[in-house]
Design a protein around this motif. Structure first.
Motif, PDB file in Angstrom:
ATOM      1  N   TRP A 167      -4.332  -0.595 -16.583  1.00  0.00           N
ATOM      2  CA  TRP A 167      -3.572   0.326 -15.561  1.00  0.00           C
ATOM      3  C   TRP A 167      -1.799   0.376 -16.189  1.00  0.00           C
ATOM      4  CZ3 TRP A 167      -6.748  -3.318 -13.763  1.00  0.00           C
ATOM      5  CH2 TRP A 167      -8.261  -2.821 -13.486  1.00  0.00           C
ATOM      6  N   TYR A 177      -7.256   4.093  -0.808  1.00  0.00           N
ATOM      7  CA  TYR A 177      -8.220   3.534  -2.017  1.00  0.00           C
ATOM      8  C   TYR A 177      -9.147   4.444  -2.197  1.00  0.00           C
ATOM      9  CZ  TYR A 177     -12.345   0.976  -3.634  1.00  0.00           C
ATOM     10  OH  TYR A 177     -13.357   0.583  -4.517  1.00  0.00           O
ATOM     11  N   LYS A 178      -9.564   4.903  -3.198  1.00  0.00           N
ATOM     12  CA  LYS A 178     -10.387   5.753  -3.818  1.00  0.00           C
ATOM     13  C   LYS A 178     -11.699   5.356  -4.471  1.00  0.00           C
ATOM     14  CE  LYS A 178      -6.555   9.139  -4.241  1.00  0.00           C
ATOM     15  NZ  LYS A 178      -5.532   8.307  -4.178  1.00  0.00           N
ATOM     16  N   SER A 187       0.990  -1.214  -0.054  1.00  0.00           N
ATOM     17  CA  SER A 187       0.171   0.070   0.094  1.00  0.00           C
ATOM     18  C   SER A 187       0.978   1.188  -0.119  1.00  0.00           C
ATOM     19  CB  SER A 187      -0.884   0.027   1.134  1.00  0.00           C
ATOM     20  OG  SER A 187      -0.330   0.429   2.367  1.00  0.00           O
ATOM     21  N   ASN A 212       1.362   5.085  -5.610  1.00  0.00           N
ATOM     22  CA  ASN A 212       0.038   5.098  -5.881  1.00  0.00           C
ATOM     23  C   ASN A 212      -0.433   3.669  -6.003  1.00  0.00           C
ATOM     24  OD1 ASN A 212      -0.553   8.061  -6.918  1.00  0.00           O
ATOM     25  ND2 ASN A 212       1.461   7.553  -8.197  1.00  0.00           N
ATOM     26  N   VAL A 213      -1.751   3.537  -5.657  1.00  0.00           N
ATOM     27  CA  VAL A 213      -2.357   2.086  -5.764  1.00  0.00           C
ATOM     28  C   VAL A 213      -3.581   2.362  -6.897  1.00  0.00           C
ATOM     29  CG1 VAL A 213      -4.109   0.750  -4.723  1.00  0.00           C
ATOM     30  CG2 VAL A 213      -2.068   1.499  -3.630  1.00  0.00           C
ATOM     31  N   TYR A 214      -3.621   1.431  -8.016  1.00  0.00           N
ATOM     32  CA  TYR A 214      -4.264   1.732  -9.078  1.00  0.00           C
ATOM     33  C   TYR A 214      -5.452   0.677  -9.249  1.00  0.00           C
ATOM     34  CZ  TYR A 214      -0.548   4.775 -10.887  1.00  0.00           C
ATOM     35  OH  TYR A 214       0.291   5.716 -10.760  1.00  0.00           O
ATOM     36  N   PHE A 215      -5.222  -0.344  -8.494  1.00  0.00           N
ATOM     37  CA  PHE A 215      -6.614  -1.518  -8.316  1.00  0.00           C
ATOM     38  C   PHE A 215      -6.457  -2.305  -6.895  1.00  0.00           C
ATOM     39  CE2 PHE A 215      -3.543  -4.197 -10.960  1.00  0.00           C
ATOM     40  CZ  PHE A 215      -3.704  -5.428 -10.228  1.00  0.00           C
ATOM     41  N   GLU A 272     -12.492   5.499  -8.281  1.00  0.00           N
ATOM     42  CA  GLU A 272     -11.379   5.976  -9.009  1.00  0.00           C
ATOM     43  C   GLU A 272     -10.404   4.644  -9.167  1.00  0.00           C
ATOM     44  OE1 GLU A 272      -7.501   8.968  -8.471  1.00  0.00           O
ATOM     45  OE2 GLU A 272      -9.581   9.594  -7.970  1.00  0.00           O
ATOM     46  N   THR A 273     -10.071   4.039  -7.818  1.00  0.00           N
ATOM     47  CA  THR A 273      -9.222   2.936  -7.783  1.00  0.00           C
ATOM     48  C   THR A 273     -10.112   1.593  -8.475  1.00  0.00           C
ATOM     49  OG1 THR A 273      -8.133   3.623  -5.834  1.00  0.00           O
ATOM     50  CG2 THR A 273      -7.840   1.433  -6.265  1.00  0.00           C
TER      51      THR A 273
END
Length: 477
Positions: A379, A442-443, A306, A410-413, A446-447
């Motif tokens: 991603w 986590y968004k 994370s 950054n976390v993308y998924f 968006e994520t």
């Protein structure tokens, strides 16, 4: 399954080195390392057979006296295709320096191959072996058109062979041989993607087990077949590897067995592997875990991924076949030895689905990582895939895709793995939403959300659904 399967990249690598020898008329050395039963010897024998050149193949014997090893080497040399007149090779040599001089004297002027298998055992028998090998290579062998292949199962010792502070540094290319990948398993067994992944988990990608797999046989059918034979490769390969590397039932062996039995954290491993006096002290356990991960490579470490530092690290047995053996197969083997074959298979069958659900996770993460690096995920910034958990393990997020690890920018998924015979449904999706809500950075909206499922999805949506065909395609591409 029979015959030679896969290893096309490795064969091509050796072909390139042989072409270098042919074009330069000078020697090239390659150090090949890989865990026991991964197929190093079989690969090199196949290469020698295909090359069609004169070669000698010598395999050292663990625990042999130096004089015995020298005599065995000269016997193999005398009987090899390198030698046209066996009388020129004496039966005895006073040292390895003498033996290498004899070898250099019989090498032909055209390209040839020299194989020394289980080289670390020779270094155990003679502390000067590395230095003698370096001198012989520099002064005698490297000036001849010879491809020298040095094999070893002790990963740490093979790495040390070419380390900067060792005599052979800079003289050999390194080739690490891993297990057969899932795509190679699918090609060998003729199975569809889902069953091929099961076969990969069962065999650990080890050719010695895969050779006994009937073409097209379903995984549970194979397990039932093998359960009737306590000496079957399914049992004997991990058993022999365990006994070879960890012959004594000491603390190291107990630590490995604790991890294989399902203990993942430092504290749980210490408690399970401890004796009557209680848990193993941290000062004793930490060096053992480092040796099992860094030197032996029998354990792997997973860290929470994370944007924030996380603990604890989790341990697992790196080889899925050994992991299956320690968790299930060893108990089944004992039943099989007592003639209770059906009971052995029922034990495997009863525990299989739960074990598979956890064991598949590293394979899913690796497949997503491969796909990300090849640019086939939505991603493009993703470079590493892991999981995330907090100190209470509530929740555990199976999949996290980020730009680096274990501390990402950054976390993308984020996502979930459900590798059962039932689809991922709205209840599973609700649980996933609750879990990822606690993942740092986590968004929602968006994520990305990723679902890895063996049996599809039902009444839910995700940004990416990763199925068995997708997993297998990651290696095929």
């Amino acid at each position: 399954m029979s015959g030679f399967v896969g290893r096309q990249n490795e064969l091509a690598t050796l072909d390139i080195r042989l072409r270098r020898v042919t074009e330069s008329a000078a020697g090239t050395a390659v150090a090949i390392r890989g865990r026991r039963q991964v197929g190093k010897s079989r690969l090199v024998q196949e290469f020698c057979d295909r090359a069609g050149l004169p070669y000698v193949y010598f395999m050292a014997t663990k625990g042999a006296a130096p004089t015995e090893s020298l005599a065995a080497f000269l016997l193999e040399l005398r009987e090899s295709s390198l030698v046209t007149d066996p009388a020129v090779v004496p039966e005895l040599a006073g040292s390895w320096a003498d033996a290498f001089r004899i070898l250099a004297g019989v090498l032909p002027s055209s390209p040839a191959v020299v194989v020394i298998d289980e080289l670390p055992w020779l270094a155990e028998q003679d502390e000067s072996f590395d230095g003698v090998l370096q001198t012989a290579w520099d002064r005698l062998l490297s000036r001849r058109p010879v491809l020298l292949l040095l094999l070893g199962s002790d990963l740490h010792m093979m790495e040390r062979l070419t380390a900067y502070d060792r005599p052979f540094f800079g003289r050999a290319d390194n080739l690490t041989l891993g297990p057969l990948d899932p795509a190679e398993i699918a090609a060998a067994t003729g199975l569809d993607a889902a069953d091929a992944l099961d076969a990969h988990l069962i065999t650990g990608g080890l050719p010695g087990i895969l050779r006994s797999w009937p073409h097209g046989a379903a995984p549970l059918d194979f397990l039932e077949q093998e359960s009737a034979d306590p000496a079957a490769p399914l049992f004997s390969v991990p058993e022999s590897a365990l006994l070879a590397e960890f012959p004594s039932p000491d603390q190291t062996r107990r630590v490995l067995e604790a991890v294989g039995g399902g203990d993942r954290t430092h504290a749980n491993i210490a408690a399970t592997a401890g004796g009557r006096a209680g848990a193993i002290a941290s000062g004793s356990l930490s060096p053992i875990l480092r040796r099992l991960t860094d030197d032996k490579r029998v354990l792997a470490i997973d860290e929470p991924l994370s944007t924030h530092p996380g603990k604890p690290a989790l341990y697992r047995v790196a080889d899925s076949n050994l992991r299956l053996y320690l968790a299930i197969l060893r108990s089944a083997q004992e039943l099989s030895r007592r003639g209770r074959y059906q009971s052995a298979f029922r034990l495997i069958q009863r525990r299989w689905s739960t074990w598979r659900g956890r064991a598949i996770e590293p394979l899913i993460r690796e497949s997503l990582e491969l796909a990300a690096l090849s640019g086939t995920l939505p991603w493009p910034e993703v470079e590493t895939v892991g999981g995330w958990w907090n100190r209470r393990f509530d929740p555990e997020v199976d999949l996290v895709g980020a730009d680096r690890g274990p501390i990402a920018r950054n976390v993308y998924f984020a996502g979930s793995v459900k590798w059962l015979d039932t689809p991922f449904d709205e209840h599973d999706m609700s649980a996933l939403h609750k879990s990822v809500a606690q993942l740092p950075d986590y968004k929602p909206g968006e994520t990305g959300l990723v679902i890895a499922t063996r049996s599809g999805i039902h009444r839910c949506k995700a940004d990416l659904v990763w199925n068995p065909d997708d997993v297998l395609s990651a290696w095929r591409s």
